[in-house]
Design a protein around this motif. Sequence first.
Motif, PDB file in Angstrom:
ATOM      1  N   UNK A 486     -28.885  22.075  -0.265  1.00 18.00           N
ATOM      2  CA  UNK A 486     -29.355  21.125  -1.255  1.00 18.00           C
ATOM      3  C   UNK A 486     -30.566  21.161  -2.051  1.00 18.00           C
ATOM      4  N   UNK A 487     -30.683  21.419  -3.408  1.00 14.22           N
ATOM      5  CA  UNK A 487     -32.118  21.613  -3.968  1.00 14.22           C
ATOM      6  C   UNK A 487     -32.091  20.188  -5.028  1.00 14.22           C
ATOM      7  N   UNK A 488     -33.191  19.337  -4.685  1.00 12.13           N
ATOM      8  CA  UNK A 488     -33.429  18.424  -5.304  1.00 12.13           C
ATOM      9  C   UNK A 488     -34.762  17.942  -5.609  1.00 12.13           C
ATOM     10  N   UNK A 489     -34.997  17.079  -6.657  1.00 19.04           N
ATOM     11  CA  UNK A 489     -36.475  16.763  -6.877  1.00 19.04           C
ATOM     12  C   UNK A 489     -36.742  15.367  -6.432  1.00 19.04           C
ATOM     13  N   UNK A 490     -38.160  15.294  -5.862  1.00 21.74           N
ATOM     14  CA  UNK A 490     -38.417  14.204  -5.315  1.00 21.74           C
ATOM     15  C   UNK A 490     -38.936  13.100  -6.429  1.00 21.74           C
ATOM     16  N   UNK A 491     -39.466  13.558  -7.492  1.00 21.57           N
ATOM     17  CA  UNK A 491     -39.726  12.774  -8.574  1.00 21.57           C
ATOM     18  C   UNK A 491     -39.328  13.438  -9.958  1.00 21.57           C
ATOM     19  N   UNK A 492     -39.159  12.518 -10.777  1.00 17.94           N
ATOM     20  CA  UNK A 492     -38.781  13.178 -11.999  1.00 17.94           C
ATOM     21  C   UNK A 492     -40.062  13.638 -12.783  1.00 17.94           C
ATOM     22  N   UNK A 493     -39.753  14.874 -13.415  1.00 20.66           N
ATOM     23  CA  UNK A 493     -40.763  15.812 -14.323  1.00 20.66           C
ATOM     24  C   UNK A 493     -40.260  15.802 -15.535  1.00 20.66           C
ATOM     25  N   UNK A 494     -41.124  16.293 -16.290  1.00 21.38           N
ATOM     26  CA  UNK A 494     -40.986  16.764 -17.666  1.00 21.38           C
ATOM     27  C   UNK A 494     -39.573  17.740 -17.869  1.00 21.38           C
ATOM     28  N   UNK A 495     -38.802  17.484 -18.621  1.00 20.19           N
ATOM     29  CA  UNK A 495     -37.238  17.990 -18.630  1.00 20.19           C
ATOM     30  C   UNK A 495     -37.645  19.450 -19.116  1.00 20.19           C
ATOM     31  N   UNK A 496     -38.778  19.735 -20.017  1.00 21.49           N
ATOM     32  CA  UNK A 496     -38.970  21.115 -20.530  1.00 21.49           C
ATOM     33  C   UNK A 496     -39.196  22.022 -19.113  1.00 21.49           C
ATOM     34  N   UNK A 497     -40.209  21.504 -18.324  1.00 15.61           N
ATOM     35  CA  UNK A 497     -40.364  22.218 -17.365  1.00 15.61           C
ATOM     36  C   UNK A 497     -39.375  22.263 -16.286  1.00 15.61           C
ATOM     37  N   UNK A 498     -38.529  21.369 -16.057  1.00 16.54           N
ATOM     38  CA  UNK A 498     -37.456  21.443 -15.447  1.00 16.54           C
ATOM     39  C   UNK A 498     -36.547  22.558 -15.822  1.00 16.54           C
ATOM     40  N   UNK A 499     -36.188  22.656 -17.040  1.00 12.71           N
ATOM     41  CA  UNK A 499     -35.572  23.592 -17.514  1.00 12.71           C
ATOM     42  C   UNK A 499     -35.902  25.096 -17.329  1.00 12.71           C
ATOM     43  N   UNK A 500     -37.238  25.363 -17.300  1.00 18.07           N
ATOM     44  CA  UNK A 500     -37.949  26.585 -16.934  1.00 18.07           C
ATOM     45  C   UNK A 500     -38.030  26.902 -15.635  1.00 18.07           C
ATOM     46  N   UNK A 501     -37.953  25.720 -14.788  1.00 18.72           N
ATOM     47  CA  UNK A 501     -37.918  26.125 -13.367  1.00 18.72           C
ATOM     48  C   UNK A 501     -36.440  26.361 -13.090  1.00 18.72           C
ATOM     49  N   UNK A 528     -46.446  27.757 -11.063  1.00 20.14           N
ATOM     50  CA  UNK A 528     -47.568  27.494 -10.638  1.00 20.14           C
ATOM     51  C   UNK A 528     -48.733  28.368 -11.610  1.00 20.14           C
ATOM     52  N   UNK A 529     -48.079  29.593 -11.786  1.00 24.49           N
ATOM     53  CA  UNK A 529     -48.792  30.477 -12.714  1.00 24.49           C
ATOM     54  C   UNK A 529     -48.867  30.245 -14.148  1.00 24.49           C
ATOM     55  N   UNK A 530     -47.892  29.372 -14.420  1.00 25.84           N
ATOM     56  CA  UNK A 530     -47.709  29.121 -15.854  1.00 25.84           C
ATOM     57  C   UNK A 530     -48.794  28.102 -16.352  1.00 25.84           C
ATOM     58  N   UNK A 531     -49.445  28.478 -17.513  1.00 29.40           N
ATOM     59  CA  UNK A 531     -50.756  27.543 -17.880  1.00 29.40           C
ATOM     60  C   UNK A 531     -50.395  25.892 -18.217  1.00 29.40           C
ATOM     61  N   UNK A 532     -49.031  25.927 -18.509  1.00 30.93           N
ATOM     62  CA  UNK A 532     -48.843  24.486 -18.775  1.00 30.93           C
ATOM     63  C   UNK A 532     -48.227  23.671 -17.806  1.00 30.93           C
ATOM     64  N   UNK A 533     -47.690  24.433 -16.612  1.00 30.90           N
ATOM     65  CA  UNK A 533     -47.119  23.689 -15.497  1.00 30.90           C
ATOM     66  C   UNK A 533     -47.796  23.956 -14.182  1.00 30.90           C
ATOM     67  N   UNK A 534     -49.100  24.154 -14.166  1.00 38.67           N
ATOM     68  CA  UNK A 534     -49.641  24.881 -13.001  1.00 38.67           C
ATOM     69  C   UNK A 534     -49.956  23.873 -11.982  1.00 38.67           C
TER      70      UNK A 534
END
Length: 549
Positions: A486-501, A528-534
């Motif tokens: 199972x892969x899951x998120x422990x907290x909700x994050x920006x849905x744009x960064x979620x899509x990229x991930x 981590x290396x993305x300037x907007x999501x590091x």
Amino acid sequence: MTNQKSKIPKSQIPNPKSKIHQSQIHQSKIPNPKSKIGEILATAVQQARNLGDKRAEAYALGSLGSLYEQTKQLSESQKLTQQALFLAQTSNAPEITYRWQWQLGRLLKAQGDIKGAIAAYDAAVDTLQSLRSDLVAVNQNVQFTFRDSVEPVYRQSVELLLQSQQEQPDVKILEKARQRIEALQLAELDNFFREACLQGQRVLIDKVVDRDNPTAAILYPIVLENKLQVIVKIPKKPLRVYGREITQPEVEKTLSELRRNLVRPSAIQAFKAQSQQVYNWLIQPIESELETSGVNTLVFVLDGALRNIPPTVLYDGKQYLVEKYAVALSVGLQLFEPKPLVRQQLNALTAGLTEPPPEFSDRFSRLPAIKTELNLISQAGVSTTSLVDGEFTSKALENKVSNVPFSIVHLATHGEFSSRADKTFILASDGPIDISQFGSILRQRDDVRPEAIQLLVLSACKTAAGDNRAALGLAGAAIKAGARSTVASLWQIDDESTAQFVGAFYRELKNPNISKAEALRRAQVQMLKHPNFNTPSFWSAYVLIGNWL
């Protein structure tokens, strides 16, 4: 008698044949004076004797023994406890028996009889294990008393075992301690579900590490009252243990602050300092051995408040753990069907909800990037069957699970993990699907398709705010789904960064030469290396539970 330590007159010690009715037991919990409690218990003992109620007699004698324990009259307390234990055992009352076995263990430890104390704690744990399938039925309020009446038995037992290993640790004792803390975690899950769980065929992860995946190490941190201990399994080597003298409240305070700062990008410096502190507790003592052993994956079986922190964020002063190792979490020491993901053709059942149902709109935000997220899965080369917005109902999900061939289920919708099963759910367009219903839907395919779901992804979920044990809900969801991983998120994050991930993760997942844990690591490093999501709040939310291969 107003002094906590004053002696109870021996004239109040009842005949060894006595016990109390439950109503009288509750009356006995008067805080002061101690002599008044003693009188009530002695009276209850006599009444139980007169009625021939052996269970009541056992309870009253043990309660009186507990009173003597509090006033440090240990010898008298031990006599009463042993009498109570004998009566409980001969009355076939395991729900009382374990309490007096536990009490006897504490008394023997306090008197320096460590061997006897270990034996008493062993007996208490064995009794609790025999109660596993109906522990909830013993006490209808067990959901609220578990931390007080069950958990301490396991933790104190483990602490005693490890204290007895100060000089030359015995591998068998370390294994016993590790299995015992796992038994506690299984008991927590039983308590969460209100039923026994994790039944069935499993494989010890030690064997997976030694035989199938000799580049993975298993770390088993254990939070004890006055020490944080870590038992480690490195491939082809015996168990070893190391620890740090630190109290449980200190550990929990540090982890609570770390978790709070983790999701605050402005607190990055404080976060790094706290993260390095936890790294020094868990990883630093063994980092050189991990390097020389060729380990590239760390599997954590986390305990207590450590479950609220993704290990990927641990910081060594220069790098995060995710930059050096693939990381996975395991609910316990055993895995269901530890097989790699078959990559030739990945088939996924995907579902997403951009708008929460009207009655949840005040609690959950819109997720407009979900359609992008699902499209990126297809673009990664995964064959998908999708349910989006109004199509995504509990009934439609149930129908697709039964009739569509797939190895992956990806749900891009709001959900919440809680320490209570009835508060753990995911959202469909027709309302919440609770964890029991969710498990039933996903497991019904077992009747028509023998293969397990290889991967479950929950991409927009979070743990309940203010709930220190909410990670139990995440573990519960993973278990109920019956998925290998199972892969899951422990907290909700920006849905744009979620899509990229998500897009990056599925592209890596297509690579047949890497594990699921490594695919997750590479996707997180890209973020981590993305300037907007590091900052860690973006890339570290996702954890892999279960089979990391």
